[in-house]
Design a protein around this motif. Structure first.
Motif, PDB file in Angstrom:
ATOM      1  N   LYS A   2       0.682  -1.334  -0.039  1.00  0.00           N
ATOM      2  CA  LYS A   2      -0.125  -0.082  -0.040  1.00  0.00           C
ATOM      3  C   LYS A   2       0.943   1.319   0.016  1.00  0.00           C
ATOM      4  O   LYS A   2       0.514   2.295   0.188  1.00  0.00           O
ATOM      5  CB  LYS A   2      -0.902   0.075   1.292  1.00  0.00           C
ATOM      6  CG  LYS A   2      -2.006  -1.108   1.113  1.00  0.00           C
ATOM      7  CD  LYS A   2      -3.019  -1.009   0.100  1.00  0.00           C
ATOM      8  CE  LYS A   2      -3.929   0.106   0.049  1.00  0.00           C
ATOM      9  NZ  LYS A   2      -4.798  -0.089  -1.066  1.00  0.00           N
TER      10      LYS A   2
ATOM     11  N   ARG B  64      -5.419  13.358  -8.689  1.00  0.00           N
ATOM     12  CA  ARG B  64      -6.415  12.807  -7.734  1.00  0.00           C
ATOM     13  C   ARG B  64      -6.585  13.729  -6.559  1.00  0.00           C
ATOM     14  O   ARG B  64      -5.415  13.937  -5.729  1.00  0.00           O
ATOM     15  CB  ARG B  64      -6.327  11.378  -7.375  1.00  0.00           C
ATOM     16  CG  ARG B  64      -5.911  10.630  -8.755  1.00  0.00           C
ATOM     17  CD  ARG B  64      -5.744   8.954  -8.232  1.00  0.00           C
ATOM     18  NE  ARG B  64      -5.513   8.332  -9.424  1.00  0.00           N
ATOM     19  CZ  ARG B  64      -5.319   7.073  -9.258  1.00  0.00           C
ATOM     20  NH1 ARG B  64      -5.265   6.429  -8.143  1.00  0.00           N
ATOM     21  NH2 ARG B  64      -4.973   6.315 -10.250  1.00  0.00           N
TER      22      ARG B  64
ATOM     23  N   VAL C 245      -6.884  14.172  -2.656  1.00  0.00           N
ATOM     24  CA  VAL C 245      -7.097  13.057  -1.567  1.00  0.00           C
ATOM     25  C   VAL C 245      -7.043  13.742   0.023  1.00  0.00           C
ATOM     26  O   VAL C 245      -6.762  15.243  -0.148  1.00  0.00           O
ATOM     27  CB  VAL C 245      -5.817  12.342  -1.397  1.00  0.00           C
ATOM     28  CG1 VAL C 245      -5.647  11.357  -2.647  1.00  0.00           C
ATOM     29  CG2 VAL C 245      -4.441  13.044  -1.548  1.00  0.00           C
TER      30      VAL C 245
ATOM     31  N   GLU D  35      -6.195  -0.893   6.339  1.00  0.00           N
ATOM     32  CA  GLU D  35      -5.950  -1.800   5.173  1.00  0.00           C
ATOM     33  C   GLU D  35      -6.827  -3.200   5.266  1.00  0.00           C
ATOM     34  O   GLU D  35      -7.284  -3.705   4.523  1.00  0.00           O
ATOM     35  CB  GLU D  35      -4.371  -2.205   5.076  1.00  0.00           C
ATOM     36  CG  GLU D  35      -4.228  -3.506   4.304  1.00  0.00           C
ATOM     37  CD  GLU D  35      -4.778  -3.300   2.805  1.00  0.00           C
ATOM     38  OE1 GLU D  35      -4.586  -4.489   2.118  1.00  0.00           O
ATOM     39  OE2 GLU D  35      -5.058  -2.077   2.369  1.00  0.00           O
TER      40      GLU D  35
ATOM     41  N   ARG E  22     -11.920   4.729   2.654  1.00  0.00           N
ATOM     42  CA  ARG E  22     -10.870   4.072   2.170  1.00  0.00           C
ATOM     43  C   ARG E  22      -9.589   4.492   1.906  1.00  0.00           C
ATOM     44  O   ARG E  22      -9.470   5.532   1.701  1.00  0.00           O
ATOM     45  CB  ARG E  22     -11.254   3.309   0.854  1.00  0.00           C
ATOM     46  CG  ARG E  22     -12.709   2.381   1.028  1.00  0.00           C
ATOM     47  CD  ARG E  22     -12.802   1.727  -0.489  1.00  0.00           C
ATOM     48  NE  ARG E  22     -13.661   2.810  -1.235  1.00  0.00           N
ATOM     49  CZ  ARG E  22     -14.079   2.400  -2.286  1.00  0.00           C
ATOM     50  NH1 ARG E  22     -14.260   1.315  -2.848  1.00  0.00           N
ATOM     51  NH2 ARG E  22     -14.566   3.240  -3.291  1.00  0.00           N
TER      52      ARG E  22
ATOM     53  N   LEU F  32      -6.365   4.633   0.268  1.00  0.00           N
ATOM     54  CA  LEU F  32      -5.634   4.642  -1.127  1.00  0.00           C
ATOM     55  C   LEU F  32      -4.385   4.032  -1.147  1.00  0.00           C
ATOM     56  O   LEU F  32      -4.010   2.941  -1.802  1.00  0.00           O
ATOM     57  CB  LEU F  32      -5.872   5.892  -1.874  1.00  0.00           C
ATOM     58  CG  LEU F  32      -7.180   6.530  -2.062  1.00  0.00           C
ATOM     59  CD1 LEU F  32      -7.037   7.856  -2.756  1.00  0.00           C
ATOM     60  CD2 LEU F  32      -7.753   5.501  -3.068  1.00  0.00           C
ATOM     61  N   TRP F  33      -3.644   4.909  -0.429  1.00  0.00           N
ATOM     62  CA  TRP F  33      -2.154   4.347   0.107  1.00  0.00           C
ATOM     63  C   TRP F  33      -2.035   4.943   1.365  1.00  0.00           C
ATOM     64  O   TRP F  33      -2.320   5.652   1.896  1.00  0.00           O
ATOM     65  CB  TRP F  33      -1.032   4.990  -1.169  1.00  0.00           C
ATOM     66  CG  TRP F  33      -1.459   4.303  -2.527  1.00  0.00           C
ATOM     67  CD1 TRP F  33      -0.977   3.258  -2.775  1.00  0.00           C
ATOM     68  CD2 TRP F  33      -1.665   5.113  -3.708  1.00  0.00           C
ATOM     69  NE1 TRP F  33      -0.967   2.986  -4.245  1.00  0.00           N
ATOM     70  CE2 TRP F  33      -1.698   4.060  -4.528  1.00  0.00           C
ATOM     71  CE3 TRP F  33      -2.223   6.425  -3.954  1.00  0.00           C
ATOM     72  CZ2 TRP F  33      -2.039   4.399  -6.038  1.00  0.00           C
ATOM     73  CZ3 TRP F  33      -2.639   6.615  -5.268  1.00  0.00           C
ATOM     74  CH2 TRP F  33      -2.604   5.735  -6.300  1.00  0.00           C
TER      75      TRP F  33
ATOM     76  N   GLU G 154      -9.036   8.678   0.003  1.00  0.00           N
ATOM     77  CA  GLU G 154      -9.864   9.367  -0.979  1.00  0.00           C
ATOM     78  C   GLU G 154     -10.479  10.477  -0.539  1.00  0.00           C
ATOM     79  O   GLU G 154     -11.170  10.527   0.611  1.00  0.00           O
ATOM     80  CB  GLU G 154     -10.774   8.365  -1.624  1.00  0.00           C
ATOM     81  CG  GLU G 154     -11.777   7.917  -0.804  1.00  0.00           C
ATOM     82  CD  GLU G 154     -12.817   6.815  -1.476  1.00  0.00           C
ATOM     83  OE1 GLU G 154     -12.842   6.565  -2.481  1.00  0.00           O
ATOM     84  OE2 GLU G 154     -13.373   5.968  -0.658  1.00  0.00           O
TER      85      GLU G 154
END
Length: 388
Positions: free
Chosen positions: A84, A121, A123, A148, A158, A160-161, A174
């Motif tokens: 991730k 994107r 974030v 995760e 959620r 994302l990374w 997100e």
């Protein structure tokens, strides 16, 4: 006589040599040492500049940590998080701090692809402050693993990374276009282009209840602070639960410390939680009833005419909020079922979802909801009992 003078002269010369030669050696040694130290310092400065330039490139100029304890705490790899990690080709830009979170700043930013600047994107970053203790650092790593491993539902925010191997150390989530649900609701007081109906309230409420049902039913976890301020909303009217810090603590330790549980504003807490500090699914259900009230009133503070200090005693005397004028009977029935004094009499979230589904068809889908208060933001925070 000449021989004696020669001897004396020789002795004096020897004595002078004994003094001068060590002095010269000492001076030369000091000179060599000084040159070595100077070169070492210059080398460190050059290396330091190179490290700073490289780090600035890697982190878009964000602050570099100099605390060895912080650095050392991040050297142990986390296998769960390896897949991730934010890919190297993505860079964080346009960071704007929104507020201060438990571990550090919470910011909005833009992810930009290094080879395709048009690929961008929005974030949200939950950052780890470099002033955190080793224990807080480990807690933050556990929070990342929680996101995760648990947050795999369409109505939970959620990850994302994450980024733990370069600066800033952060959870990357997100972004939802309309942001925080409470702010969105209160913006509707003056926003002419957007509106909500009672039927929209049912839709939003069912999504939140579905996320809470997933936490309680699938993972036996609670949220701990169910409120409009902990919901994010997108332009397509989809919502996701956020503010999962207490849930992450419970996931890691099996319980929520009372000192953390009591930080939630009084007006969103159930009676048993106010009395004992216990956080359960049924106390979340009570708070969900408050959230329904927030939705249908476009973000009015609960118990508008009751101070936080007076509320526990009034609840004990069976005081409950009256049905808002623009709230249908069926929706109010769901609210009041969440506000039973005895926790076992309240529905679980599976039952709440069913109640909402069965009643949604009767919701008014035509008449726009109107604000039920005219409070400024500062007055709202005061009435709601939210610390500033």
């Amino acid at each position: 006589m000449n021989s004696s003078e020669d001897i004396q002269h020789t002795e004096n010369g020897w004595q002078d040599s004994v003094i001068i030669i060590p002095a010269l050696l000492s001076a030369s040694t000091l000179l060599v040492v000084a040159v070595i130290v100077w070169k070492f310092i210059q080398g460190r400065r050059v290396k330091g500049r190179e490290v700073e330039e490289q780090t600035a490139d890697d982190t878009n100029g964000w602050a570099v940590n100099t605390a060895g304890e912080f650095e050392n705490s991040l050297t142990v790899p986390e296998p769960v998080l390896e897949k991730k990690q934010l890919p190297q080709e993505w860079r964080l830009h346009d960071r704007i701090v929104l507020c201060r979170g438990h571990y550090g700043p919470i910011s909005q930013a833009m992810l930009v692809h290094q080879w395709d600047p048009e690929d961008r994107r929005g974030v949200i970053l939950k950052e780890l402050s470099e002033n955190c203790s080793p224990g807080e650092i480990q807690d933050f790593m556990d929070l990342l693993k929680f996101h995760e491993q648990v947050c795999r539902h369409e109505n939970l925010v959620r990850m994302l990374w994450c980024q733990t191997q370069r600066r800033p150390v952060c959870l990357i989530m997100e972004a939802m276009t309309f942001g925080n649900l409470l702010n969105f609701l209160r913006d509707l007081h003056e926003e002419a282009l957007l509106s909500l109906t009672e039927r929209d309230v049912y839709s939003l409420a069912m999504q939140v209840a579905s996320g809470l049902e997933f936490l309680s039913g699938t993972h036996n976890l609670v949220h701990g602070y169910v409120a409009a301020c902990n919901v994010l909303i997108h332009e397509d009217m989809s919502v996701r639960l956020c503010g999962l810090g207490l849930t992450a603590v419970q996931y890691r330790t099996g319980s929520i410390p009372i000192r953390r549980a009591t930080r939630v504003p009084v007006k969103w807490q159930s009676p048993e939680r106010l009395k004992e500090g216990s956080v359960t699914e049924k106390s979340d259900v009570w708070s969900f009833g408050i959230l329904l009230y927030e939705l249908v009133t476009l973000g009015a503070p609960p118990y508008l005419d009751v101070s936080p200090q007076e509320l526990p005693n009034k609840l004990h005397k069976n005081y409950r909020m009256k049905r808002p004028q623009q709230c249908g009977e069926r929706l109010y029935d769901v609210m009041t079922s969440c506000w039973h004094w005895e926790a076992p009499q309240r529905p679980c979230f599976t039952e709440v979802v069913k109640q909402l589904q069965n009643s949604a068809g009767e919701g008014d889908g035509v008449t726009p909801l109107s604000a039920t208060d005219t409070l400024s933001w500062a007055d709202y925070l005061h009435v709601a009992g939210i610390p500033t």
